[in-house]
Design a protein around this motif. Structure first.
Motif, PDB file in Angstrom:
ATOM      1  N   LEU A  23     -11.729 -13.246  -9.843  1.00  0.00           N
ATOM      2  CA  LEU A  23     -13.006 -12.529  -9.817  1.00  0.00           C
ATOM      3  C   LEU A  23     -14.025 -13.303 -10.639  1.00  0.00           C
ATOM      4  CD1 LEU A  23     -14.973 -10.143  -9.426  1.00  0.00           C
ATOM      5  CD2 LEU A  23     -13.849  -9.008 -11.354  1.00  0.00           C
TER       6      LEU A  23
ATOM      7  N   MET B 256      -5.397 -13.683  -7.583  1.00  0.00           N
ATOM      8  CA  MET B 256      -6.773 -13.187  -7.487  1.00  0.00           C
ATOM      9  C   MET B 256      -7.694 -13.929  -8.428  1.00  0.00           C
ATOM     10  SD  MET B 256      -5.886  -9.156  -7.456  1.00  0.00           S
ATOM     11  CE  MET B 256      -6.814  -8.550  -6.078  1.00  0.00           C
TER      12      MET B 256
ATOM     13  N   GLY C 291      -7.700  -6.368 -11.668  1.00  0.00           N
ATOM     14  CA  GLY C 291      -6.833  -6.099 -12.812  1.00  0.00           C
ATOM     15  C   GLY C 291      -7.528  -6.282 -14.143  1.00  0.00           C
ATOM     16  N   PHE C 292      -8.857  -6.394 -14.133  1.00  0.00           N
ATOM     17  CA  PHE C 292      -9.606  -6.525 -15.387  1.00  0.00           C
ATOM     18  C   PHE C 292      -9.658  -5.183 -16.126  1.00  0.00           C
ATOM     19  CE2 PHE C 292     -12.631 -10.391 -14.808  1.00  0.00           C
ATOM     20  CZ  PHE C 292     -11.569 -11.152 -14.369  1.00  0.00           C
TER      21      PHE C 292
ATOM     22  N   MET D  66      -1.794 -10.736 -10.052  1.00  0.00           N
ATOM     23  CA  MET D  66      -3.035 -11.173 -10.703  1.00  0.00           C
ATOM     24  C   MET D  66      -3.265 -12.674 -10.537  1.00  0.00           C
ATOM     25  SD  MET D  66      -3.289  -8.694 -14.033  1.00  0.00           S
ATOM     26  CE  MET D  66      -4.857  -9.357 -14.582  1.00  0.00           C
ATOM     27  N   SER D  67      -2.171 -13.433 -10.452  1.00  0.00           N
ATOM     28  CA  SER D  67      -2.341 -14.886 -10.311  1.00  0.00           C
ATOM     29  C   SER D  67      -2.853 -15.260  -8.923  1.00  0.00           C
ATOM     30  CB  SER D  67      -1.014 -15.600 -10.594  1.00  0.00           C
ATOM     31  OG  SER D  67      -0.036 -15.166  -9.677  1.00  0.00           O
TER      32      SER D  67
ATOM     33  N   PHE E 268      -2.281  -4.214 -11.534  1.00  0.00           N
ATOM     34  CA  PHE E 268      -2.506  -4.170 -12.977  1.00  0.00           C
ATOM     35  C   PHE E 268      -1.288  -4.667 -13.746  1.00  0.00           C
ATOM     36  CE2 PHE E 268      -2.837  -2.154 -17.157  1.00  0.00           C
ATOM     37  CZ  PHE E 268      -4.119  -2.526 -17.504  1.00  0.00           C
ATOM     38  N   GLU E 269      -1.508  -5.678 -14.555  1.00  0.00           N
ATOM     39  CA  GLU E 269      -0.489  -6.288 -15.413  1.00  0.00           C
ATOM     40  C   GLU E 269       0.700  -6.851 -14.641  1.00  0.00           C
ATOM     41  OE1 GLU E 269      -2.178  -7.173 -17.938  1.00  0.00           O
ATOM     42  OE2 GLU E 269      -0.535  -6.771 -19.321  1.00  0.00           O
ATOM     43  N   ASN E 270       0.467  -7.181 -13.380  1.00  0.00           N
ATOM     44  CA  ASN E 270       1.513  -7.803 -12.575  1.00  0.00           C
ATOM     45  C   ASN E 270       1.157  -9.285 -12.386  1.00  0.00           C
ATOM     46  OD1 ASN E 270       3.249  -8.749 -10.641  1.00  0.00           O
ATOM     47  ND2 ASN E 270       3.010  -7.002  -9.259  1.00  0.00           N
ATOM     48  N   PRO E 271       1.848 -10.184 -13.083  1.00  0.00           N
ATOM     49  CA  PRO E 271       1.454 -11.602 -13.007  1.00  0.00           C
ATOM     50  C   PRO E 271       1.534 -12.166 -11.591  1.00  0.00           C
ATOM     51  CG  PRO E 271       3.523 -11.328 -14.227  1.00  0.00           C
ATOM     52  CD  PRO E 271       2.984  -9.964 -13.973  1.00  0.00           C
TER      53      PRO E 271
END
Lengths: 294, 244
Positions: free
Chosen positions: A80, A78, A52-53, A75-76, A69-72
């Motif tokens: 990298l 993961m 999601g970068f 993304m939380s 992408f832009e899903n908290p």
């Protein structure tokens, strides 16, 4: 918690370059995946999109069915770690970066962090700007491992480590994976060194998916045949040669020969030693000159 | 984990505020002592006509600018690297800009008030300000309102420039120019000169201006800067630190 990653028709274009060209990929959860590719193949871009970068120009990445992408919520889960890890400013101390990371990562494992800091000989009182490339890489390893994110990705992030430290890293990945399985995605150039960790291997080439197979299947798709040069040459005469090395009268040839039992037995009876194909030889063959010609 | 107890959602602005406010408080003490020393020397050799702390407040503006630049450059990639989203970051950045502006405005107001008190006690000539809505540092409400708005607009405009530069590199200079124009506008509306807004004076005479009008201009500029920052930053790609 097993988390699958689905990469669906992902494309990334820069102003004058196609970095990723419609990649479809599925990475099973709770496995150690190797992501291989030559320089510029698109590994870092793919990992950036997966974490999601970066927003892809086309397609989407899903984590357990959730868009990343832009899903908290996605993304939380993961983490990298890149070759140069994301840290505070050069004027700040290692301890301050770790404190901030601990604050942002509810799953942070302080015991694991302290153990790795000790084993990688990283002084937390040092300023980030004074760290050597190797020590910065070590900090990335500590952060990536101790976050205990269900999906942890290392983008050549340990390449700056010296050999003993790299083996600390490999050991830490394996030990932690055995204790608490999670999904690791590790991109690397040091294929032979890390190949034994991989359960699944994904190779991308010029922005496209070239191959995705289990590591076992891949290494059994060919063989390394070692023995007296004249016998080896006779034995592999009808097969595609991936690599060849000679030392005196002994020769080692990597071939895509079928590894069925009959073939193995006849090789052994001829006085040859048959080993699984080295992943690196296969990689060089698949991505070398002429790979684009099919 | 629910969104409400996720520390990334509420913690970044608080984390930044606690660290940078404490630092600003520590820096304010020597800065005030230096300004008082300068005021003392000027009073010895001549007449202290203008507030020295007013000059010091220029430094505070650039401190606010430097902090917001640092937050965008360093904390944006870190926030994303540890599971946050761009929208969360931009929300936290806005909260921080407002709260940090309030802290700096409080310290600046305290400085003006202390300068007036020290001047009175020492029998120095009374320093005056060049701002439109207060002459004396003891007019606390006007001083605090002026600097609250100034620092928030400086912070919001800096965020716009920093996010634009982060996203578009050289082309992001347009965001920097827009931010500079916003700062000039708000400074003009609170200063004596109304330089930038002079053209408005053709239609509205200066005596019709009040602190309320200037505050409204400042709030509108801060909202505009925040909105454009949101547009630029909502799909921002995280750069590779190895390439920066």
């Amino acid at each position: 918690m097993s988390m699958d990653i689905q990469v669906s028709s992902v494309g990334v274009e820069f102003s004058d370059t196609v970095a990723l060209d419609g990649i479809d990929l599925s990475l099973a959860g709770d496995r150690i995946h190797g992501l291989l590719g030559r320089n510029g193949a698109g590994k870092s871009t793919l990992l950036s999109v997966m974490a999601g970068f970066r927003k892809p120009t086309a397609g989407e990445v899903f984590l357990d069915g959730m868009p990343v992408f832009e899903n908290p919520n996605a993304m939380s889960q993961m983490c990298l770690i890149r070759e140069v890890p994301d840290t505070l400013d050069a004027s700040e101390k290692v301890s301050e970066t770790l404190a901030l990371t601990r604050r942002m990562r509810p799953s942070w494992d302080e015991t694991l962090a302290r153990d790795l800091l000790d084993r990688l000989d990283l002084d937390t009182g040092k300023k980030l700007g004074s760290l050597s490339r190797g020590k910065r890489a070590a900090l990335g390893v500590v952060i990536g491992m101790a976050t205990r994110a269900p999906v942890t990705m290392f983008d050549e992030s340990y390449l700056g480590l010296d050999a003993p430290s790299r083996y600390v890293f490999y050991g830490a990945v394996l030990a932690d994976f055995m204790e608490r399985p999670r999904t690791f995605v590790i991109s690397t150039h040091l294929i032979e060194e890390v190949a034994s960790l991989f359960e699944e291997v994904t190779i991308i080439h010029r922005g496209r998916l070239l191959l995705q197979e289990s590591a076992d299947e891949l290494t059994e798709s060919g063989a390394e045949v070692v023995g007296p040069a004249d016998i080896v040459d006779r034995f592999v005469a009808d097969h595609t040669i991936l690599a060849s090395r000679s030392l005196g009268s002994t020769k080692a040839v990597t071939t895509t020969a079928p590894l069925d039992e009959t073939w193995r037995r006849s090789a052994r009876e001829g006085g040859l030693e048959v080993r699984p194909v080295p992943l690196q030889d296969l990689f060089i063959h698949l991505t070398g000159r002429g790979a684009d010609d099919g | 984990m629910t969104a409400s107890n996720d520390p990334r959602q509420w913690g970044l602005a608080g984390y930044l505020l606690s660290g940078f406010s404490a630092f600003a408080g520590l820096m304010a003490v020597p800065l005030f002592l230096v300004t008082m020393a300068i005021a003392f020397l000027i009073d010895r050799i001549g007449t202290l006509e203008q507030s020295i702390w007013e000059w010091a407040s220029l430094l505070v503006r650039f401190y606010a600018l430097a902090i917001v630049l640092h937050v965008v450059k360093t904390h944006f990639p870190l926030h994303l690297a540890h599971g946050g989203t761009r929208r969360q970051f931009l929300g936290q950045l806005t909260l921080f800009v407002v709260a940090h502006g309030a802290v700096l405005a409080g310290l600046t107001t305290l400085g003006f008030w202390l300068e007036s008190m020290v001047s009175n006690l020492a029998g120095w000539s009374t320093p005056t300000s060049s701002y439109a809505y207060f002459d004396s540092g003891t007019d606390v409400v006007a001083v605090a309102s002026t600097f609250m708005v100034l620092f928030v607009v400086w912070g919001a405009a800096t965020a716009l420039g920093a996010v634009s530069r982060y996203r578009h590199r050289d082309a992001g200079g347009l965001g920097v120019v827009a931010g500079v124009l916003m700062v000039m506008a708000v400074e003009s509306s609170f200063g004596d000169g109304f330089l930038f807004l002079g053209f408005i004076g053709r239609f509205v005479t200066l005596d019709q201006w009040s602190i309320g009008v200037s505050v409204a201009i400042g709030v509108a500029l801060a909202l505009l800067a925040t909105f454009v920052t949101w547009l630029v930053g909502r799909n921002l790609n995280v750069k590779n630190p190895a390439e920066m």
